[in-house]
Design an enzyme around this catalytic site. Structure first.
Site, PDB file in Angstrom:
ATOM      1  N   GLU A 312       0.671  -1.049  -0.034  1.00 25.32           N
ATOM      2  CA  GLU A 312       0.049  -0.063  -0.120  1.00 25.32           C
ATOM      3  C   GLU A 312       0.776   1.285   0.004  1.00 25.32           C
ATOM      4  OE1 GLU A 312      -3.772  -0.003  -0.007  1.00 25.32           O
ATOM      5  OE2 GLU A 312      -2.885   1.779  -0.639  1.00 25.32           O
ATOM      6  N   ASP A 316       1.084   4.148  -2.985  1.00 28.02           N
ATOM      7  CA  ASP A 316       0.486   5.296  -2.819  1.00 28.02           C
ATOM      8  C   ASP A 316       1.752   6.245  -3.154  1.00 28.02           C
ATOM      9  OD1 ASP A 316      -1.755   4.284  -1.827  1.00 28.02           O
ATOM     10  OD2 ASP A 316      -1.535   4.310   0.170  1.00 28.02           O
ATOM     11  N   SER A 561      -7.373   1.616  -3.875  1.00 28.23           N
ATOM     12  CA  SER A 561      -5.959   2.050  -3.319  1.00 28.23           C
ATOM     13  C   SER A 561      -5.216   2.835  -4.469  1.00 28.23           C
ATOM     14  CB  SER A 561      -5.463   0.882  -2.800  1.00 28.23           C
ATOM     15  OG  SER A 561      -5.678   0.465  -1.667  1.00 28.23           O
TER      16      SER A 561
END
Ligand SMILES: *[C@@H]1O[C@H](CO)[C@@H](O)[C@H](O)[C@H]1NC(C)=O
Ligand SMILES: *[C@@H]1O[C@H](CO)[C@@H](O)[C@H](O)[C@H]1NC(C)=O
Ligand SMILES: *[C@@H]1O[C@H](CO)[C@@H](O)[C@H](O)[C@H]1NC(C)=O
Ligand SMILES: *[C@@H]1O[C@H](CO)[C@@H](O)[C@H](O)[C@H]1NC(C)=O
Length: 646
Positions: A312, A316, A561
Site C-alpha cells: 500500500e 501510494d 487503493s
C-alpha cells in the site's frame, strides 16, 4: 482502590459537595433508557468469559456537540459552486466555537457521575470539553450504565476484547450524550490488506513502460505511441496522463500547497522500492522521500518486508510523488508497532481542534496512547502537530456494518469540519463491489454472515463529507483512447448505498435519476433503494494493473487503493493553480463535481459492474452510478473550472 458497590452510597455522602443534592441520584438510577444497542456480535467473535469485576475501564463519555444539524448547510455554503461564499473557508477557532458542547451538557454529565459516587479526582475533562473521562471498574460501569460486560474472543486470531451488547443512561442525561466508550463498539482497525490486491506477474516485467508488443491502433487509426501500447495490461504514469488528459505540471505554489497520504503502521514504504520505481519512471525523484510526520509513536518499519507490509505505502507514494513532482508529499504515518491506529488518530494529528477541543479518540476503534503494552508508544499523543494538508488520501477502510451509527457519525462530522477548513478528504471505496471486506455480506438484520444477501458498504466512503474514489480499468484489448470500464480484474469497485447516512443534498438528483432511469434488479432487502440514503462512490480513476516497485521488483497491483492517491494528485494540481491565483484550496469537492457546471470535466463510465453478494452488483451507466460515480476526470478541463470559482 475499588469499593464494593454496597459502600458507594455511603462514600457518596462523604465525598460529594453539599451543592449536589443526594435524592436526585435515586431519580437517575430509576429512569435509565437504552442509549445504544448492537444488532449482533460481529462476524467471527464469540463470548469467551466475564471480565474481572475489578478490571479498570477507561470510560469516555462523548458529549453532544452543538450545531451538528447545520454542518451540511455550512459545508455547502463554502463548497457549492453556486454559493456566494464559495471558498470562504473557516478558521479552526470558528469550527471549535460553532460545535463545542453546551456548558450545560458538561455540567449535567459530571453531576451524574458525582452523584453516582465517583470522586472528583477520577473525573477528567478532555481539554476540549468534548469528552468526560472517568477511570472506573467493570463493576462500577455495569451499575452506572445498567449493562453487562463480556470478554469476546475472535475465533481465528484469538484476539480478545471487552464489550457489552447494550447500555443505558438516565433519561434526563441522554440528550447530552453522544456515545460512551468502551461499550457496544467493536474494534476494527483499518486494514490495507483487503484494499490492495496483488498479482504476481506471470512474466518478468523487465523494464515496464517499454513496449514488448507492437503498437495498437487508436480509434482514429493513428498508431498508439509505444509508451501507451500496453495500458490495458500495465498502467504507468504515461498511461494515467493520457487517460485523464493531465497537463504538464509546473507548480508555482509548492511552499504553500500540501498533499497528505495516510498509512497505518506496520504498513510502510521501502526507500529502495521508491528509487526502483523513480529510476524507471521519474528519474529526478531518485533519492527524494516524502516529508514524514510520525503520528502516535509511528515508525516506518523495515523489519518485515512483503507485499502485505509495503504494498500500500509503495503504491501510494510512488504514484502520488511522481504525479505531483516537484510538490512534496506529506506522509501521515500513523500508529506504533504494538497497537496500530485507527482513523481518528490521523484526524487528531492534522486537526488540533479535533483533539484539543473535540474530545480525542475512540478507544475501541483507535490505538489509545500512551500504549501500556511492552514496546508500545509511551506518548504523549500526537495532537494537532501539523496543519491539515489541503488534500488527504487514505486507501484504507472498514465495513460500515462494523461501526455503530453514533460512532460513524461522530467521525464523519470531523471530516465535515476539515472540509469547512479547506481540506479535501479522499477515501478509496473498497475492492469488493457491493460486498464488504473478504466478500462478506449481511443478513436481514444487517449482521455480517457467511451467506448474507444484503450488500455491505464501506466506511468512511459512505460518510457524505468525504470524497469516495472508485476504480476503473482500460478494458482488455482497448487503449487509453477508448472509454474505460468499471474495474473487473482482481477487484471490483466498491459502491452502493449507506445503511447509516442519509443522501446529501448535492447527490440527491444524481441518485434519484439513477434509481429511476436505471432501476437495479434488487429489492430493499438487498440495499436501501429509497433514494434517501447516501450513495457512493463519488468519482473514479483507474485501479487495475499498476506497475509498482515493491520489495525490490516490479509487480502489478489492483484496487481503489490506486485510484485514491491518483485523484488526490489531480486535486493537488487544482489547488496549486488556485493558490497561485490568490484563491483558497478547493476543500470539499463533492458539491462541485455533482453540479451541471462540472459535467464536462468528467468522462462518464458506462461499462462494467461491481459484483458481490452472489449478484452482478450495480451496473455502470449514463450519468452517476454506484460503481464509478460521476466518472473519471479530464484534468485539463477540471483545473480551469475550479479556477473560475471565487
Ligand atoms: C478532455 O477534454 C478535451 C477538451 O474537450 C478533449 O479534447 C479531450 O479529448 C478530453 N480528453 C479525455 C482523455 O477525455
Ligand atoms: C515481523 O518481524 C518480526 C521480527 O523478525 C517477527 O517476529 C514477526 O513474526 C514478523 N511478522 C510477520 C507477520 O511476518
Ligand atoms: C445461512 O447459513 C446459516 C448457518 O450456516 C443457515 O442457518 C441459514 O439457513 C443460511 N441462510 C441462507 C439464506 O442460506
Ligand atoms: C433508507 O435510508 C433512509 C435514510 O438513511 C432511512 O431513513 C430509511 O429508514 C432507510 N430504509 C430502510 C428500509 O432501511
Amino acid at each position: 482502590m475499588h469499593l464494593p458497590l454496597a459502600f458507594l452510597a455511603l462514600g457518596l455522602a462523604i465525598l460529594v459537595p453539599s451543592s449536589f443534592s443526594s435524592p436526585s441520584s435515586t431519580i437517575h438510577t430509576s429512569t435509565h433508557v437504552i442509549h445504544e444497542k448492537r444488532a449482533a456480535d460481529p462476524f467471527g467473535w464469540f463470548i469467551s468469559h466475564k471480565p474481572s469485576v475489578s478490571k479498570i475501564l477507561p470510560l469516555r463519555i462523548g458529549l453532544t456537540q452543538q450545531n451538528l444539524d447545520k454542518i451540511s448547510d455550512m459545508l455547502m455554503a463554502v463548497s457549492h459552486p453556486d454559493s456566494p461564499d464559495y471558498g470562504k473557508q473557516w478558521t479552526p477557532e470558528k469550527v471549535v466555537d460553532t460545535f463545542a458542547p453546551k456548558r450545560e451538557s458538561v455540567h449535567k454529565v459530571v453531576e451524574w457521575l458525582r452523584e453516582f459516587g465517583f470522586e472528583k479526582e477520577k473525573i477528567k475533562m478532555s481539554a476540549n470539553k468534548g469528552w468526560v473521562e472517568v477511570t472506573a471498574t467493570v463493576e462500577e460501569v455495569e451499575e452506572l450504565l445498567k449493562t453487562e460486560y463480556h470478554v469476546y474472543k475472535h475465533s481465528e486470531t484469538g484476539e480478545e476484547q471487552i464489550s457489552c451488547e447494550t447500555y443505558s443512561v438516565p433519561v434526563d442525561i441522554r440528550e447530552h450524550i453522544d456515545l460512551i466508550k468502551p461499550t457496544v463498539h467493536f474494534n476494527h482497525r483499518p486494514s490495507p490488506k483487503s484494499t490492495t490486491k496483488f498479482k504476481r506477474a506471470g512474466v518478468n516485467l523487465g523494464k515496464p513502460g517499454v513496449s514488448t508488443v507492437g503498437p495498437k491502433k487508436s480509434p482514429d487509426a493513428s498508431p498508439v505511441p509505444p509508451s501507451l501500447a500496453n495500458c490495458d495490461k500495465m498502467i504507468t504514469l504515461d498511461c494515467l496522463k493520457a487517460l485523464y488528459n493531465v497537463p504538464e505540471f509546473n507548480p508555482v505554489s509548492t511552499d504553500t500547497n500540501s498533499f497528505g497520504i495516510t498509512e497505518f503502521t506496520p504498513q510502510a514504504f521501502l526507500a529502495g522500492d521508491l528509487d526502483l520505481f523513480f529510476s524507471n519512471f521519474s528519474p529526478s525523484l531518485v533519492g527524494v522521500r516524502p516529508k514524514t510526520v510520525l503520528i502516535d509513536g509511528a515508525v516506518v518499519q523495515t523489519t518485515n518486508q512483503s507485499f502485505d507490509f509495503n504494498g500500500e505505502s509503495d503504491l501510494d507514494l510512488e504514484y502520488g510523488m511522481a504525479l505531483v513532482n516537484p510538490q512534496t508529499i506529506t506522509l501521515l504515518q500513523t500508529g506504533d508497532l504494538v497497537e496500530g491506529a485507527g482513523f481518528d488518530n490521523w484526524l487528531d494529528a492534522v486537526d488540533g481542534s479535533f483533539c484539543t477541543f473535540e474530545g480525542g479518540d475512540d478507544p475501541t476503534q483507535d490505538g489509545i496512547y500512551p500504549d501500556p503494552l511492552p514496546g508500545g508508544f509511551k506518548g504523549p499523543e500526537s495532537c494537532g502537530i501539523i496543519a491539515p494538508p489541503f488534500v488527504v488520501s487514505t486507501s484504507y477502510g472498514q465495513d460500515e456494518s462494523t461501526i455503530t451509527a453514533f460512532s460513524a457519525m461522530r467521525q464523519c462530522t470531523e471530516y465535515g469540519k476539515l472540509g469547512l477548513m479547506g481540506t479535501t478528504i479522499l477515501y478509496s471505496s473498497g475492492d469488493n463491489g457491493v460486498a464488504g471486506n473478504g466478500g462478506v455480506c449481511l443478513n436481514a438484520r444487517g449482521q455480517p454472515v457467511a451467506n448474507g444477501s444484503m450488500f455491505n458498504p464501506d466506511f468512511p466512503a459512505t460518510c457524505p463529507f468525504v470524497t469516495a474514489a472508485g476504480a476503473t480499468q482500460v478494458n482488455p484489448g482497448s487503449t487509453v483512447f477508448d472509454p474505460e470500464g468499471a474495474c473487473e480484474q482482481v477487484i471490483f469497485s466498491g459502491g452502493g448505498f449507506s445503511n447509516i447516512f442519509a443522501v446529501p443534498d448535492y447527490q440527491q438528483t444524481a441518485v434519484a435519476s439513477f434509481l429511476t432511469n436505471h432501476p437495479p434488479p434488487y429489492t430493499s432487502a438487498q440495499f436501501n433503494n429509497s433514494g434517501t440514503s447516501r450513495a457512493f462512490p463519488d468519482l473514479a480513476a483507474n485501479g487495475a494493473n499498476y506497475v509498482i516497485g515493491i520489495d525490490g521488483e516490479f509487480e502489478l497491483v489492483f484496487g481503489t487503493s490506486c485510484s485514491s492517491p491518483v485523484l488526490g494528485s489531480f486535486i493537488t494540481m487544482v489547488n496549486d493553480a488556485r493558490i497561485a491565483a490568490g484563491k483558497s484550496s478547493v476543500g470539499f469537492i463533492n458539491p462541485a463535481i455533482y453540479s451541471d457546471r462540472f459535467k464536462d470535466a468528467f468522462n462518464d463510465i458506462t461499462m462494467g459492474t461491481n459484483q458481490g453478494c452472489n449478484t452482478v452488483g450495480f451496473t455502470a451507466t449514463e450519468g452517476w452510478d454506484p460503481v464509478t460515480g460521476v466518472g473519471t476526470p479530464n484534468v485539463t478541463k477540471l483545473i480551469p473550472l475550479f479556477l473560475s470559482l471565487p
